[in-house]
Design an enzyme around this catalytic site. Structure first.
Site, PDB file in Angstrom:
ATOM      1  CG  PHE A 122     -43.510  11.819   2.812  1.00 17.28           C
ATOM      2  CD1 PHE A 122     -43.851  11.620   1.492  1.00 17.28           C
ATOM      3  CD2 PHE A 122     -43.925  12.995   3.425  1.00 17.28           C
ATOM      4  CE1 PHE A 122     -44.586  12.568   0.786  1.00 17.28           C
ATOM      5  CE2 PHE A 122     -44.660  13.945   2.737  1.00 17.28           C
ATOM      6  CZ  PHE A 122     -44.997  13.731   1.415  1.00 17.28           C
ATOM      7  CD  GLN A 236     -42.302  19.423  10.556  1.00 17.88           C
ATOM      8  OE1 GLN A 236     -43.323  19.385   9.890  1.00 17.88           O
ATOM      9  NE2 GLN A 236     -41.756  18.353  11.095  1.00 17.88           N
ATOM     10  CG  HIS A 238     -41.611  21.509   4.438  1.00 18.03           C
ATOM     11  ND1 HIS A 238     -40.815  21.399   3.315  1.00 18.03           N
ATOM     12  CD2 HIS A 238     -42.487  20.487   4.378  1.00 18.03           C
ATOM     13  CE1 HIS A 238     -41.208  20.354   2.612  1.00 18.03           C
ATOM     14  NE2 HIS A 238     -42.227  19.784   3.232  1.00 18.03           N
ATOM     15  CG  LEU A 248     -45.156  22.533   0.916  1.00 15.60           C
ATOM     16  CD1 LEU A 248     -43.988  22.426   1.881  1.00 15.60           C
ATOM     17  CD2 LEU A 248     -46.402  21.869   1.500  1.00 15.60           C
ATOM     18  CD  GLU A 251     -40.805  14.889   3.945  1.00 17.07           C
ATOM     19  OE1 GLU A 251     -41.172  15.870   4.618  1.00 17.07           O
ATOM     20  OE2 GLU A 251     -40.551  13.785   4.441  1.00 17.07           O
ATOM     21  NE  ARG A 282     -41.952  17.365   6.388  1.00 15.20           N
ATOM     22  CZ  ARG A 282     -43.250  17.525   6.245  1.00 15.20           C
ATOM     23  NH1 ARG A 282     -43.942  18.171   7.184  1.00 15.20           N
ATOM     24  NH2 ARG A 282     -43.877  17.065   5.192  1.00 15.20           N
ATOM     25  CG  HIS A 352     -44.723  22.753   6.804  1.00 11.51           C
ATOM     26  ND1 HIS A 352     -45.436  23.181   5.710  1.00 11.51           N
ATOM     27  CD2 HIS A 352     -44.998  21.418   6.932  1.00 11.51           C
ATOM     28  CE1 HIS A 352     -46.110  22.161   5.183  1.00 11.51           C
ATOM     29  NE2 HIS A 352     -45.877  21.092   5.913  1.00 11.51           N
ATOM     30  NE  ARG A 393     -46.676  17.627  10.573  1.00 13.62           N
ATOM     31  CZ  ARG A 393     -46.655  17.566   9.233  1.00 13.62           C
ATOM     32  NH1 ARG A 393     -46.831  16.403   8.613  1.00 13.62           N
ATOM     33  NH2 ARG A 393     -46.438  18.653   8.520  1.00 13.62           N
TER      34      ARG A 393
END
Length: 583
Positions: A122, A236, A238, A248, A251, A282, A352, A393
């Site tokens: 990730f 955040q 995404h 979504l 990732e 991100r 996100h 994050r």
């Protein structure tokens, strides 16, 4: 008439953190603590079911050369050094235990040929450590937790119960009030302990990957009850939400080898993060995509007018798509008419996650701005700011956070109530509940006919947040946005609720959500405007550099005299000194 219900522990929220807390409290108490879970939706419709990619943990350090220290460092670097490092160390230490706990209670983790749990890369992580169950990880964890919670007679789930108020007296949690949406009955849940686990606030914005229930009003309710809200300016985006729906695209798709390309067919991430490419954190990938679009190297969606880039999975082949990303293939086909095996998926960043939340200490205890614990109250998951994510994050750390602090808060709450065997009494709390019932049903339901509608206020709110507090921020724009939000707060006070009934009054529920959302949006805006630096997901065009000398600290928002005030608290650093992030 207020119905009074008495429990030892009331958990507000039924996502992964809430169910994990309930399960741990049930086990810890040995069935002796009575536990209520309040969910404003049917519990299994909580947003955690949408989590796709996986859960981070160091599982096989000898085989992979991974370590707890490396997981902690990746997380802290990804946070742009705003994470509290002792909290991160606690999370990475407990993460493997939680993954294996889920395995034992039935989560069907994806496997390697030798039987070990599979892990994928990730963004921002040095080594693949995201444990996954195909691309439906949240669904499988939620299903497993839910089935296990149902085994306990002392856990009662109240579906479609909308919390309206936290009751705190003399610095001690006493319970919450809630509307039973099915019947319209108003209820007082008296409890010795409470756990806030209601998730984030993605719906402050229009283009978001989050469920319509992730509105964040409970954070505003907690602030009204005396809690501080921490670091809410860090929102955040995404990088890969499908255009135009915002659905979504995990990732994990890039973790399995997917590319981001512009309309020239170029893998543009080489300009922004040459060593990590599509697997940079991100915040970096999102800004890169938006820069490509702004500089004319993206496509434009004909119907929505949205700019976008392409997520290219074609080279992964049918076996990888069907075995590791089956839901992504299905979603692309159902909602965009695209087969990722032969076509690129149109994507752009969408809101996100909220890194901020209710201010807690390392154990999840809810704190006021001066650091005092609101006795008997905890928070876990995205609703809380422990803080392990800091300014940004890393993907797959959220499920880990939910599991770890769900467990910790559930265990502490159970021990707390067992050590306090005194019976729960109504005292003056019932009068507080009656006043809240009057506020909801007598005042909100009787507004003048020509007042502004709930949905007009919500549209204006999302317009303001998209325009003034997006991924690229500037002082003058944010100042204008705060002024608009302040005026919008006045409109909230005279909103029109057209449905005056009690049974399934979604209009009233929406009004209660919106009044909390506007308050919370002001917390986001004021924190962002005050922070004159760029850090993680908070990027200011007028202050493009990180400023550790002045801003290596957490923002705390709290109410004083009915007005939102800001103060700050230091970041806890144990061993990793701040350094420039390079990927």
């Amino acid at each position: 008439m207020v119905e009074v219900l008495k429990y030892d522990i009331v958990i507000i929220g039924s996502g992964l953190a809430g169910l994990r807390a309930a399960l741990q409290a049930a086990w810890t108490s040995g069935g002796r603590a009575s536990i209520a879970i309040l969910s404003k939706v049917q519990a299994m419709r909580s947003h955690s079911v949408s989590a796709e990619g996986g859960m981070s943990a160091v599982l096989y350090p000898k085989e992979t050369n991974d370590s707890l220290e490396l997981h902690a460092y990746d997380t802290i670097k990804g946070s742009d050094f705003l994470a509290d490092q002792d909290a991160v160390e606690l999370m990475v230490e407990m993460a493997p235990k939680e993954v294996r706990f889920f395995e034992r209670i039935g989560v069907p983790w994806s496997r390697l040929p030798d039987g070990r749990m599979a892990q994928r890369p990730f963004g921002g992580m040095t080594i693949p450590r995201t444990t996954f169950a195909a691309d439906k990880t949240g669904f499988f964890i939620m299903s497993t937790l839910y089935q296990n919670v149902l085994r306990f007679d002392n856990v009662h789930i109240y579906h479609e119960h909308f919390t309206t108020k936290f009751i705190v007296e003399n610095g001690e949690f006493k319970g919450v009030t809630a509307i039973d949406l099915k019947t319209g009955e108003f209820k007082l849940f008296l409890a010795k302990a409470g756990i806030i686990a209601t998730g984030g606030a993605g719906r402050l914005y229009r283009f978001t990957t989050t469920a319509h229930s992730t509105t964040g009003e409970v954070l505003a309710y907690a602030m009204r009850a005396g809690a501080a809200i921490k670091d809410m300016e860090f929102v955040q985006w995404h990088p890969t939400a499908m255009v135009p729906t915002g659905i979504l695209i995990t990732e994990g798709a890039r973790g399995e080898g997917g590319y981001l390309i512009n309309k020239e067919g170029e893998r543009f991430m080489k300009r922004y993060a040459p060593s990590r490419m599509e697997l940079a954190p991100r915040d970096i990938v999102s800004r890169a995509i938006l820069t490509e679009i702004a500089q004319g190297r993206g496509w434009v969606h004909e119907e929505s007018g949205m700019g976008y880039v392409g997520l290219d999975l074609r080279h992964l082949g049918e076996q990888v798509l069907n075995e590791k990303l089956p839901m992504i293939r299905e979603l692309a086909y159902r909602y965009a008419g695209i087969d990722p095996l032969s076509e690129i998926i149109p994507v752009r960043p969408a809101v996100h996650y909220t890194m901020g939340g209710v201010h807690t200490d390392i154990m999840g205890r809810v704190l006021m701005a001066d650091g005092t614990w609101i006795k008997g109250l905890w928070a876990a998951g995205e609703a809380a700011s422990v803080s392990v994510h800091g300014a940004n994050r890393l993907g797959s750390n959220s499920l880990t956070e939910c599991a770890v602090w769900g467990r910790l808060t559930g265990e502490q709450a159970a021990k707390y109530v067992l050590e306090n065997p005194a019976p729960i009494t109504e005292g003056s709390v019932l009068e507080v509940a009656k006043r809240e019932e009057s506020r909801v049903f007598d005042k909100l339901l009787h507004k003048e006919v020509n007042a502004v509608s709930v949905y007009q206020v919500k549209r204006e709110l999302q317009d303001i947040m998209e325009e003034h507090f997006g991924p690229f921020r500037e002082g003058s724009k944010m100042s204008e946005g705060i002024s608009k939000l302040t005026k919008l707060l006045d409109k909230v006070k005279s909103m029109r609720v057209e449905d005056t009934g009690r049974i399934y009054n979604q209009n009233l529920k929406d009004a209660l959500e919106v009044e909390g959302m506007v308050e919370l949006a002001l917390v986001v805006g004021m924190g962002a405007y005050a922070r004159t630096e760029s850090r993680g997901a908070h990027y200011r065009l007028d202050y493009p550099k990180r400023d550790d000398e002045n801003w290596l600290k957490h923002t705390l928002a709290y109410l004083y005299g009915g007005e939102i005030q800001l103060t700050y608290t230091p970041v806890r650093i144990t061993k990793w000194k701040p350094e420039e992030r390079k990927y």
